[in-house]
Design an enzyme around this catalytic site. Sequence first.
Site, short mmCIF file in Angstrom:
data_model
loop_
_atom_site.label_atom_id
_atom_site.label_comp_id
_atom_site.label_asym_id
_atom_site.label_seq_id
_atom_site.Cartn_x
_atom_site.Cartn_y
_atom_site.Cartn_z
N ASP A 136 30.08 43.52 43.81
CA ASP A 136 29.80 44.00 42.46
C ASP A 136 31.06 44.67 41.92
O ASP A 136 31.38 45.80 42.28
CB ASP A 136 28.63 44.98 42.47
N ASN A 153 38.17 34.73 40.81
CA ASN A 153 37.67 33.93 39.69
C ASN A 153 36.71 34.68 38.76
O ASN A 153 36.64 34.38 37.58
CB ASN A 153 36.96 32.70 40.28
N TYR A 166 39.99 41.90 26.22
CA TYR A 166 39.94 40.77 27.15
C TYR A 166 41.35 40.25 27.42
O TYR A 166 41.73 39.99 28.56
CB TYR A 166 39.07 39.65 26.57
N LYS A 185 43.45 39.90 30.99
CA LYS A 185 43.99 38.63 31.48
C LYS A 185 45.50 38.71 31.68
O LYS A 185 46.04 38.08 32.59
CB LYS A 185 43.62 37.50 30.52
#
Length: 306
Positions: free
Chosen positions: A76, A103, A181, A185
């Site tokens: 988690d 991933n 986001y 990344k």
Amino acid sequence: MFGKKHFTFQDIPDLSGKVAIVTGANTGVGYITARELARKNAHVFVASRSKERGEGAVEKIKKETGNEQVEYLQLDLVSLKNVKQSAENFLAKNLPLHILVNNAGIMATAWTLTEDGIQDQFGVNHVGHFLFTQTLLPKIEASAPSRIVNVSSLAHTGAPPAGIEFDKINQEDAQPTFQRYSVSKLANILYANSLAKRLEGKEVYVNSIHPGFVKTELTRGIIDKYGIIARIGLSVANLFAKSPDDGALTQLYAATSPEIVEKNYRGMYFVPFGEIGTKTAQAQDDELAEKLWKYTEDLVNEKLRA
């Protein structure tokens, strides 16, 4: 856009004797990645939060591939204590670890904090994977030749000019959700760069990838935040999206292709389908990468002590 496929499932070599962990492998691109590793005889761990979905994916992979060496690993990423425990649970099995595919991820979620009080996209996509990888790293090094793959995104190009504004990570109104986001990344790439440099001279190959625009559950955060408008927009966009099978190819390339070793690819950024991509200037900034490393290390240590 990317032309003929440089890499296909058929190009994955036999992985007998190899052990792999794929985070977020109960669905989408992660599931396909775990399935194809298992199909080529790897011992695969499906690392995900939901026991029900994780074990369901394990049984499905076993049925599809005939490989019984597929296991569920509870992970988690919103809880750093759980992340550390998950890695330690794997280490307790006394197995080697040849392939780690980071991933799992969330995208464009409404403002939320993790269990440790970290902005959720940065916390799940970067910080959780940083701790998971660092805890497993001695085993990965001992199992060399080995691979670490960070699943990033073309979205890293949407980070602000400074790359990562550390003082704004936990400020609710400092950045829109898509930019948060993008920052997470970018962090995936910078972490891969830093780790690759630290492992220079060792047979551990660390790289990051962009899977392409893929039709997966990753978009659920957008739908939760923007509702019917997002649902309509995504239904149109998905007409042009890659399938999860195609989306998994680039990370499978980085995780398994003999070319990675033959060409000594380290700290590279790959795009579909196993082609070398172009990083932004921020994603090549060594000073920023080191600043991120120290920030993350200090943050993890602080939260685990709490």
